[in-house]
Design an enzyme around this catalytic site. Structure first.
Site, PDB file in Angstrom:
ATOM      1  CG  PHE A   1      -1.658  -1.356   1.354  1.00 51.42           C
ATOM      2  CD1 PHE A   1      -2.548  -1.812   0.382  1.00 51.42           C
ATOM      3  CD2 PHE A   1      -1.346  -2.192   2.410  1.00 51.42           C
ATOM      4  CE1 PHE A   1      -3.130  -3.058   0.499  1.00 51.42           C
ATOM      5  CE2 PHE A   1      -1.921  -3.446   2.524  1.00 51.42           C
ATOM      6  CZ  PHE A   1      -2.818  -3.888   1.573  1.00 51.42           C
TER       7      PHE A   1
ATOM      8  N   GLY B   1       1.242  -0.149 -12.513  1.00 51.20           N
ATOM      9  CA  GLY B   1       1.785  -1.474 -12.801  1.00 51.20           C
ATOM     10  C   GLY B   1       1.301  -2.066 -14.106  1.00 51.20           C
TER      11      GLY B   1
ATOM     12  CB  ILE C   1     -11.141  -4.878 -16.918  1.00 48.82           C
ATOM     13  CG1 ILE C   1     -11.661  -3.622 -16.206  1.00 48.82           C
ATOM     14  CG2 ILE C   1     -11.023  -6.038 -15.934  1.00 48.82           C
ATOM     15  CD1 ILE C   1     -10.797  -3.104 -15.072  1.00 48.82           C
TER      16      ILE C   1
ATOM     17  CG  ASN D   1      -8.032 -11.860 -14.210  1.00 47.65           C
ATOM     18  OD1 ASN D   1      -9.233 -12.073 -14.024  1.00 47.65           O
ATOM     19  ND2 ASN D   1      -7.094 -12.719 -13.861  1.00 47.65           N
TER      20      ASN D   1
ATOM     21  N   GLY E   1      -5.250   1.789 -14.858  1.00 46.03           N
ATOM     22  CA  GLY E   1      -4.712   1.607 -13.510  1.00 46.03           C
ATOM     23  C   GLY E   1      -5.818   1.670 -12.469  1.00 46.03           C
TER      24      GLY E   1
ATOM     25  N   GLY F   1      -5.352   0.427  -8.920  1.00 48.65           N
ATOM     26  CA  GLY F   1      -4.940   0.111  -7.549  1.00 48.65           C
ATOM     27  C   GLY F   1      -5.410   1.121  -6.531  1.00 48.65           C
ATOM     28  CD  GLU F   2      -2.234   4.516  -5.919  1.00 51.18           C
ATOM     29  OE1 GLU F   2      -1.704   5.293  -5.136  1.00 51.18           O
ATOM     30  OE2 GLU F   2      -1.749   4.219  -7.026  1.00 51.18           O
TER      31      GLU F   2
END
Lengths: 338, 197, 708
Positions: C249, C519, C596, C598, C671, C673-674
């Site tokens: 994180f 990523g 997207i 996956n 992205g 993740g956040e």
């Protein structure tokens, strides 16, 4: 953790004989092992009592129960007779810790649970309970968990156990053995207020070993419940908790018992509120007046001031619930979605 | 802080301790201070149990000790002499997953995977407790038998923290296994297999 | 990304490749990497906040059986270049903050190391300390630039004029607390120094030191780049591995002092691996935190809700040892249109440890203020908060005037409202009560920008019938193991089974770290380019050992656009009128995430961010006791610092509207993740207002703030 000697006791008399000054009894370990590792406590030796034959829950003549000191919290909360006769006690145990911890923690150990004050756990800060004479950091510091009742200038922390609040409600008796013989300690005399000796949580003597807790027959406890307010829905210590039992006759309170957690250095039996309420109409107004009577003694600072309305609301709500038989509804709501 | 630190006994204390871990017996000489957790990880190289706090506050170290879920960080190995310890890799292997492991995989009940072995051991122990009729904090009437539902699963699994936030998928996984178990009557506790290392 | 829908892997639901190892507990995290006869480290940490070490007496510790070494500034190996103040440890007597690493004990077992550390006596000369955050701090300063390189202040138009013209204004202060990441895997390091033989054409040239590190790291390539100048080593002399990371994180984004501490300790015992896993308490000291903010937010709007002015003035904490200037004002500059706008950032210097990235640094605290203020404005206007947002959706980026590469915030809001049953919401607070519970709904928008990424490469090699794809990426639980395999399979036009992915090692091609939600689009781009280069060079029938590299590619045209991901969060809460306890009964996120790769792992990323958002909204606050002599976070464990437990999270769902965005690179992914955490506390706070009529402007929303 300082190295220590380790002995396993086979019988209670072995355990008493093996105990030496500087030793500690090890049962479930959920509190003690944590303290040793955190550097809060040092011992010269551990006497492992976890295999003593103190794991029975037996019926007492007259309708009470005798709970062995090494009965695991989860087994105690699951016991059919205990659930039937003392629902507040089962609920209190289940409101504490987590499934894993309840599988390890014992009845006797729960009585000796020590405070969760953050400064007690932080060896870099003063704490009279951890290091007598060093000072109390919680005064003027992280204070939202601080006590409302019975605090002193030496310690303002609260007792962390849920189970003990219900035991206070029930006037349980702590049975202890020592080389000098056995004794029975009324629950009200078991835990202490901090005064100028906050390092002493209880009146248990050094080397004395709890062997059982006796639950007297308390018919009113069949209508009892435990409510806990906390900052996380589960697996968190109480901000405030309330154990209550109520019997009404007609419109009036025939019998009431009330104990509070998270508000004092020991489980707090609300005798003033009980005395006020007995014989009064079982209305929200009187429930409120009863806890107000108790709160006359309360002292709070800015960080824990919220505990006053919290306690007041919870007491009124829990008594209304018992009066109306609505406890299961609230418990279901606590776990469910809207 | 004391001025002159007391180092404690200077003699090395080593207690003979026997542990069965995932079906394999071990005879060890242990420092009385050693936890079951550190013994598994540092002495036996059994890494399928995780250290997430070392204080009984996260559940990552959950193992089944004599069939019950406990926190191995708070278990002194000396006190667990003779115990049967089961960790996630004792429940199932990569080639032969335990139904709970398969369900966690199917429901993506994890992300980083670090709390996962503890979650899985806890879930197995928890369903067993539920099958025995143990109540919980959210059982509406503590005098009655608890049902398997999402609220019960969430409450009973709250001793296993997951920082990645996989909770809703964890609940789905456990619900599936729990319903399957209820359907096929109570499954016996899984039997540990010999693990060769 | 062009794919054949019949054979494509990208876009398909795939079970995690690393899943079987993780559910059996056999994926080896840093501390679990096999080592022969390791030694264990326990740190010495400062118990004062500021001053100098006068003396260290380690005699009792050294005398203890099983103690191998005591490391202090007196015997620490010298570091070469002070390129990072956080990593330049044990080079002086200075103490900069409470809990700073000032030495270490290394011993045969963890028990001995920890006990020995408790026997070391340290004397200090203390200096005046200051750890009390206050916005009016006399030494507060303008950092000039904030993280991501943007100016600390911005100004367009004349906000006083804009506010004067407004029919309705909001002028409030919002605050967010210090928070700690607390991944379940505590930071762990194994360090070992060896000699490496250098062979020349004519024989052995000599030897040089070689350092092997196992770390829990979000990016080994950049970790190594940071360590090299301090250690005075060449890249070939340092090897770092981190194949599995137990959550991060942001806290494992760049190396913190514990890495250097372990490296220095291991230097004193070449040939022996030294292992260190932080205690949970130490996780609150020296591995970074989310800084605390004080934010004044002003909005002006015409009667129809059109914004006339936006201002956002931020004061935030900073470590005197190392500045970390979060981009708290960034989203304010881009999310809504308004002719007059102004933002500012000021840092409050304190004697505390350095802050670092924590999931959506900047956007998380800033959007709490902005999206709560928008709700307050909607209430004042008597306008639906979704409608207010739709009316202020900009046509082009409000700050730069650039067009958006893709912008589907409106769709997210509308689709979310439909899915959530927003029409059932009563605009009037306290309109819905069930038993003791007041119920309410709230909404907040979310945005997260495209972050710039330093050079990143990948390789493809054909060995034994498999395509080995290498990149020094990291999987923190994000799904990188799986999605990079999917991307590689499609780019190589082979089944996933023919791809063997290698990540988390410095021997692999250099990659930017797992951070900034980059990523998938960054590493994914490098993997695609490497695959294309491989096929270009070797065709469809490569020979054993054929290998090609590629660098991440992003279109030049992207510079013409504003690049962001968007989303909308919908929360339903119930608040107890008895206790003030808040339960988030439902949370829905609808996102505009680009492609997207996956859906399974993406869904987990979204709901994971949202769950952390619930946690931040209801629980998380690191209480820094700023009294003299304290100066540190005192609720430093999971009993004192609550993170959401299972019972806190009954119903969290994510949906997305998939519009691949090629300006983010060839994967088309934006992205994710956040963005799942951005705005969640605002949505929950707005729902609490709708339920109770109480406006909470400081996180977290605890019973103490609601009981009455």
């Amino acid at each position: 953790m300082k190295p220590f000697d380790f002995q396993r006791a086979g019988t209670v008399s072995d355990a008493l004989a093996q105990f030496a000054p500087g030793s500690a009894y090890l049962a479930g370990g959920t509190n003690l092992v944590d303290h040793l590792r955190a550097g809060i406590r040092e011992v010269d030796g551990l006497v492992d009592i976890s295999r003593l034959d103190l794991t029975e829950i037996a019926e007492l003549p007259g309708g009470g129960l005798r709970v062995g000191a090494l009965v695991k919290n989860s087994d105690m909360a699951a016991h059919p007779l205990l659930r039937e006769r003392y629902p507040a006690l089962a609920e209190a145990i289940l409101a504490g810790a987590s499934g894993q911890i309840r599988n390890m923690a014992t009845t006797g150990g729960n009585l000796l649970q020590r405070t969760r004050c953050v400064y007690f756990y932080d060896p870099a800060t003063p704490c009279n309970k951890r290091e007598p004479g060093s000072g109390c950091s919680a005064i003027g510091g992280f204070g939202k968990y601080n006590a409302l009742f019975g605090a002193s200038e030496h310690c303002v922390t609260v007792h962390p156990s849920d189970m003990c609040v219900a035991l206070a409600l029930l006037d349980a008796v702590v049975v202890a053995e020592s080389e000098a013989g056995g004794r029975r300690i009324p629950f009200a005399d078991f835990h202490r207020l901090p005064g100028d000796t906050p390092h002493l949580d209880t009146n248990l003597r050094p080397g004395e070993l709890i062997t059982a807790v006796e639950l007297p027959a308390v018919p009113v406890a069949a209508q009892s419940t435990y409510r806990k307010a906390r900052e996380r829905t589960s697996y968190a210590f109480a901000l405030v908790s309330v154990a209550a039992a109520l019997r009404t006759e007609g419109e009036n309170v025939a019998e009431v018992r009330l104990a509070c957690g998270g508000v004092a250095h020991r489980p707090w039996r609300a005798h003033r509120a009980e005395a006020y309420l007995t014989g009064k109409p079982a209305t929200a107004e009187h429930f409120r007046a009863a806890i107000e009577a108790e709160l006359e003694e309360a002292q709070s600072g800015t960080e824990n001031a919220f505990k006053v309305p919290l306690l007041r609301n919870m007491v009124v709500s829990v008594l209304e619930e018992l009066r109306d038989g609505r406890t299961p509804q609230r418990r279901a709501e606590q776990g469910g979605a809207a | 802080m004391k001025d002159t630190p007391d180092p404690g006994p200077t003699f090395p204390i080593a207690l003979p301790i026997q542990l069965a871990v995932n079906g394999k017996r071990h005879q060890l000489d242990l420092d009385p201070r050693a936890s079951v957790l550190d013994t598994l990880r540092d002495r036996l190289g059994v890494m399928s149990v995780k250290k997430g706090c070392d204080h009984g506050q996260c559940g990552a170290c959950t193992v089944l000790a004599d069939g019950k879920r406990v926190l191995s960080c708070l278990c002194l190995a000396a006190s667990y002499d003779g115990a049967d310890i089961l960790t996630a890799e004792g429940l199932g292997t990569v080639d032969q997953l335990h139904p709970m492991q398969q369900a966690f995989l199917d429901h993506d009940g994890f992300q980083c995977g670090y709390c996962t072995p503890g979650q899985i051991c806890s879930a197995v122990g928890m369903l067993d407790e539920l099958a025995q009729g143990m109540p919980s904090h959210v059982t509406p009437d503590v005098r009655k038998v608890a049902e398997l539902n999402d609220a019960e699963i969430r409450e009973r699994m709250s001793g296993n923290l997951c920082r990645c936030g996989a909770y809703v998928n964890i609940v789905s996984a456990i619900r599936e296994v729990g319903q399957g178990q209820a359907a096929s009557a109570a499954l016996p506790m899984p039997v540990a297999r010999e693990v060769t290392r | 990304m062009t794919t054949d829908p019949k054979t494509a892997s990208v876009g398909q639901d795939r079970v995690r490749i690393d899943g079987p190892l993780k559910v059996t507990g056999t994926a080896p995290y840093a501390f679990e990497q096999p080592t022969e006869n390791p030694a264990y480290l326990f740190p010495l940490t400062s118990t004062i906040t500021r001053g100098k070490i006068r003396a260290i007496d380690a005699s009792a510790a050294r005398a203890l059986s099983g103690v191998l070494e005591v490391l202090t500034h007196e015997n620490a190996p010298k570091l070469l270049a002070k390129t990072d103040t956080e990593l330049y440890i044990l080079q002086s007597r200075d103490v900069h903050y409470f809990g700073e690493n000032i030495g270490a004990v290394v011993a045969e077992t963890q028990e001995i190391a920890r006990h020995a550390a408790s026997l070391v006596r340290v004397e200090y000369d203390t200096e005046q300390e200051d750890t009390r955050f206050r916005p009016e701090h006399p030494e507060r300063y303008n950092p000039g630039k904030i993280n991501t390189g943007i100016p600390a202040d911005s100004k367009q138009g004349n906000v006083e004029q804009g506010l004067a013209e407004a029919a309705v204004t909001v002028d409030e202060v919002y605050a967010t607390p210090y928070e700690h990441h607390n991944p379940m895997e505590m930071h762990s390091v194994i360090a070992e120094w060896d000699r490496e033989r250098l062979d020349g054409v004519l024989g052995v040239l000599g030897e040089r030191p070689h350092l092997r590190i196992h770390d829990a790291s979000q990016g080994v390539s950049y970790e190594r780049l940071m360590l090299l100048p301090l250690l005075g080593l060449l890249p070939q002399q340092v090897e770092i591995s981190s194949p599995y990371v137990g959550g991060a994180f942001g806290s494992k984004g760049i190396p913190h002092a514990q890495v250097m501490l372990t490296v220095l300790a291991a230097r004193l015992m070449p040939g022996r691996a030294v292992k260190y896993m932080l205690s949970r308490q130490q996780m609150f000291r020296s591995v970074g935190h989310r800084l605390t903010t004080h934010q004044r937010f002003r909005l002006g709007a015409a009667a129809d809700g059109t914004l006339t002015a936006i201002t956002h003035d931020v004061q935030q904490s900073s470590s005197r040892l190392k500045q970390f200037a979060e981009q708290t004002v960034n989203a304010t500059r881009h999310l809504y249109a308004a002719p007059h706008r102004e933002t500012s950032t000021r840092m409050v210097p304190l004697d505390i440890g350095p802050a670092t990235f924590m999931r959506a640094p900047g956007e998380f605290p800033g959007m709490f203020a902005q999206e709560t203020a928008m709700d307050e404005l909607a209430v004042k206007l008597g306008l639906d908060p979704i409608e207010l947002r739709l009316r202020n959706k900009p046509d082009t980026d409000p700050e730069s005037g650039k067009p958006h590469s893709s912008h589907h915030l409106g769709e997210c809001l509308k689709e979310g409202a439909r899915l959530f049953g927003w029409e059932k919401r009563q605009a009037q607070p306290r309109a819905r009560q069930e038993g003791e519970w007041l119920c309410g709904m709230g909404v907040a928008a979310a945005t997260y920008p495209r972050q710039m990424t330093p050079p990143t490469k990948a390789s493809v090699a054909f060995r034994e019938g498999k395509y080995h794809v290498g990149i020094a990426a990291a999987d923190l639980g994000t799904g990188a193991w799986t999605v990079l395999t999917q991307i590689a399979a499609d780019a190589l036009k082979v089944p996933e089974e023919d791809v063997v992915l290698h990540i988390g090692h410095t021997d692999l091609p250099l990659a930017f770290l797992a951070g900034g939600s980059t990523g998938t689009y960054n590493w994914g781009s490098a993997v695609m380019v490497a695959a294309v280069n491989f096929r270009d060079r070797y065709g469809l029938t490569p020979a054993e050992g054929d290998e090609a590299e590629g660098s991440a590619f992003f279109p030049d045209e992207a510079k013409k656009y504003m690049l962001d991901a968007y989303g909308a969060h919908f929360a339903e809460v119930k608040v107890s009128t008895v206790t003030g306890e808040v339960h988030v009964t439902r949370l829905l996120g609808v996102y505009d995430p680009g492609r997207i790769i996956n859906p399974r792992t993406a869904n987990s990323q979204f709901i994971g961010g949202m769950t952390m958002g619930i946690s931040a909204a209801l629980h998380e606050e690191s209480y820094l006791d700023s009294r003299p002599g304290y100066g540190h976070v005192v609720n430093s464990d999971f009993a004192g610092y609550h993170i959401a437990a299972n019972a806190d999270v009954p119903d969290v769902q994510a949906r997305w509207i998939e519009h691949p965005d090629p300006m983010f690179g060839p994967t088309g992914a934006k992205g994710i993740g956040e963005i799942g955490i951005v705005g969640v506390p605002a949505a929950i706070g707005n729902a609490i207002y709708n339920a109770t009529g109480k406006r909470l402007r400081e996180l977290p929303f605890t019973p103490a703030k609601l009981v009455e």
